[in-house]
Design an enzyme around this catalytic site. Sequence first.
Site, PDB file in Angstrom:
ATOM      1  CB  CYS D  88       1.800  -7.532   8.694  1.00  0.00           C
ATOM      2  SG  CYS D  88       0.907  -8.225   7.317  1.00  0.00           S
ATOM      3  CD  GLU D 140       2.912  18.377  -9.579  1.00  0.00           C
ATOM      4  OE1 GLU D 140       3.935  18.547 -10.272  1.00  0.00           O
ATOM      5  OE2 GLU D 140       2.553  19.167  -8.687  1.00  0.00           O
ATOM      6  CG  HIS D 207       4.294 -10.293  -0.176  1.00  0.00           C
ATOM      7  ND1 HIS D 207       4.795 -10.995   0.892  1.00  0.00           N
ATOM      8  CD2 HIS D 207       3.139  -9.738   0.288  1.00  0.00           C
ATOM      9  CE1 HIS D 207       3.972 -10.886   1.929  1.00  0.00           C
ATOM     10  NE2 HIS D 207       2.970 -10.130   1.578  1.00  0.00           N
TER      11      HIS D 207
END
Lengths: 244, 244, 244, 244
Positions: D88, D140, D207
């Site tokens: 990543c 909310e 993913h």
Amino acid sequence: MNGDTDALITSPDPLHPANHICSLCHKFYGFGWVTGTGGGISIKHADHVYLAPSGVQKELMEPKDIFVMDFRTKEYLRRPKVLKPSACTPLFMAAYTHRGAGACIHTHSQWAVLVTLILESGAQHHPSHGKDVFCMKEIEQIKGISRGGTGSQEIAEGGRKLGNLGFYDTMMIPVIENTAHEEDLKDTLEKAIGEWPETCAVLVRRHGLYVWGKDVAQAKTQCESLDYLFQLAVEMHKLGLKWI
Amino acid sequence: MNGDTDALITSPDPLHPANHICSLCHKFYGFGWVTGTGGGISIKHADHVYLAPSGVQKELMEPKDIFVMDFRTKEYLRRPKVLKPSACTPLFMAAYTHRGAGACIHTHSQWAVLVTLILESGAQHHPSHGKDVFCMKEIEQIKGISRGGTGSQEIAEGGRKLGNLGFYDTMMIPVIENTAHEEDLKDTLEKAIGEWPETCAVLVRRHGLYVWGKDVAQAKTQCESLDYLFQLAVEMHKLGLKWI
Amino acid sequence: MNGDTDALITSPDPLHPANHICSLCHKFYGFGWVTGTGGGISIKHADHVYLAPSGVQKELMEPKDIFVMDFRTKEYLRRPKVLKPSACTPLFMAAYTHRGAGACIHTHSQWAVLVTLILESGAQHHPSHGKDVFCMKEIEQIKGISRGGTGSQEIAEGGRKLGNLGFYDTMMIPVIENTAHEEDLKDTLEKAIGEWPETCAVLVRRHGLYVWGKDVAQAKTQCESLDYLFQLAVEMHKLGLKWI
Amino acid sequence: MNGDTDALITSPDPLHPANHICSLCHKFYGFGWVTGTGGGISIKHADHVYLAPSGVQKELMEPKDIFVMDFRTKEYLRRPKVLKPSACTPLFMAAYTHRGAGACIHTHSQWAVLVTLILESGAQHHPSHGKDVFCMKEIEQIKGISRGGTGSQEIAEGGRKLGNLGFYDTMMIPVIENTAHEEDLKDTLEKAIGEWPETCAVLVRRHGLYVWGKDVAQAKTQCESLDYLFQLAVEMHKLGLKWI
């Protein structure tokens, strides 16, 4: 009075009933079985019956909160002043008296309640018992359930089967209707225990479950297996699968 | 300023409001009630109102983060410099003022939000109140809910009922519409409290729940019972079962 | 006898197999994988096979409860007197013998059971293997699964693939039918292992999962990835989505 | 080499990035966000980028496992020998470079994956963006989401909005298609960041999720709010309710 009777609930042994009830309540709270002060647990140790009090936060319970009853005289040997004994007490006594149980657990598990609601709706039912019995078969976890709750229950039809259910046995748990007051469940619960000698538990419609065992370990692991089976049954129902 | 006021939030007692708010926030985070800095809690102790701050990670809260307000003057006796007071403050005050509550909890529980969405869709509704009230009856856990939130609320229609709801009572929790800013809920929330004297809580559509009690134990156990009932209601709806 | 053999299960190292089995059982209990005494785990360390006992509460397991078997002679080097060895033992041995595994886990995860029930119902099925194989593809978590369970399994069709599955590979987990007695699964489990050289696991219909790895870390993380994929598959099925 | 660079990851401060990454990974594992070694997290501290390694059990991570990269030179200042840097990494760098983020989290949360699958099926969709954007409004919890992920992102259309979304704003999270290799997501992720200046996150189909914030607290609380909204969206879809 408690000063005289604290010896009954004081021990360094984590498996002493007064300590054990507390640690189990903390665990059961984590499972959602005794949320909002619901549910309860009792352990019978020789002729002493240990009982969790009514209306307390189960995850905060301490040994000083525990009631102790004499099993023969049904008199309280210890009563914490500010607390009320559990309304389940007569129901726990039924399992001790009629099944020779050593521990009894009462949960408000949502899976138990949902199973009774699905039966009530008629969407799943037993061919002969309709909405008044929960049945499952051919699920491995059923093997975690003992006949009669202790594995040594005499079966009504003459013969005698011991030990746990097998994979091809049909597990049948009777369902009784709820009442306005918990103690009023005593008669129908005793009737169900009498009519279903192989059961280890009784479901109460729109309320929860009573389950017992010869000792704490068996009552607890049977409660876990039943809760697993109730959850599986609800998920099966959502997926359009039949229980039997 | 805090140097002068730290005494208000410093105590070795785990049940002191400043400590208690923190330990409850840690617990509620585990339940998913106050995730992503949502939700809140307040405790009233004599004339001191203790308040969790806005916008903080609830599972990391510490006593130094707590605001303290004087209930009579509505002035802050303690304001942590870097934090903002909870936008729920006027809503908590409404429960203290109009119900004599001693603690108030606000959650963003998904079960509460889903119940308000199901009502909004019209798929479940009350015959006279439509989408603006959540009703359940004949579920044992309802017995964990007190009339008016404290069990001692005077009922509008002359008579007076005390204590908790029974199994055959219908639990009714009003639902109000959400607003852009949380503090703007004050008027409709006070109106709902006025119109529903038996309720212990108010649902806010697409937002969450406000629930109170005479003390922390009652507010917390009622919040648990309501969350149990909301989750049960959502599961019942998935299974095609009616709430009333 | 245990006096002589306690050295086999005594170590201050938390990663010693006897300690590691216990800490993993405590963790797996929290995941619902070994509730009600179900499920099990085994670690192979050189020629010693460590095995959790049958019928115990997994979250309370201690090193003294662990069985140790000699991998070559299949004889127990250590047998706790009051306990029975796991009925899964022949199944764990199959993974050690035929796959060169170093650890094997057996769960009763509800997601695994539900996947086998959905396949049985025909609502999801593989074009050629019908209800007897669970398939998924194009889900990132599949990349957590190794070929053959250890990543170094020789593939039947001549060639050889190593390492983990890719995003565009189809994960295929065979499903075998349950039997009345767990040890009777040995033959069909070995057959499935033989026929599916790329699988790291075997599903048992209405029962649960067997999964292995070259070591504990791989067996555990593959068990986590599979459980994630089973849960995702059940949720996808509820939402009307196809698995492949 | 590590001997020289251990100072980078050694500190008694629990909020030091190397310690903080570990404690967050332990927590995220409990949420099911990083099961089976999936997912990851990175913190940028001045010009040092701290990165969790690839393929490790996140609940066991220790500071010695952490990689440290120089933000300006993109060179590793510390590389644990036996581990691989997270795939990543280029995606985390995109959030640091294009949004001025201070922390970035990647989860494999099932709710995120299910939301992308529901969109793919066409059962819920945005009028103009179809399956390529997840939208919600009038819930909310959306108020927990900041514009651009840090609350200070310049908006493409000339004007400038600061702070968090309001109750009546529409939250829009772009969805990009998955690739065989995680690092190949870099271009489409950067494109999505460019095209959606108000988003704090990017969903990756089948993913999971990338989410960032100006610091760890904001990245984490936004990840919590998004996961809450994804779960709510899946439950709403099961109940037949539209997201917008």
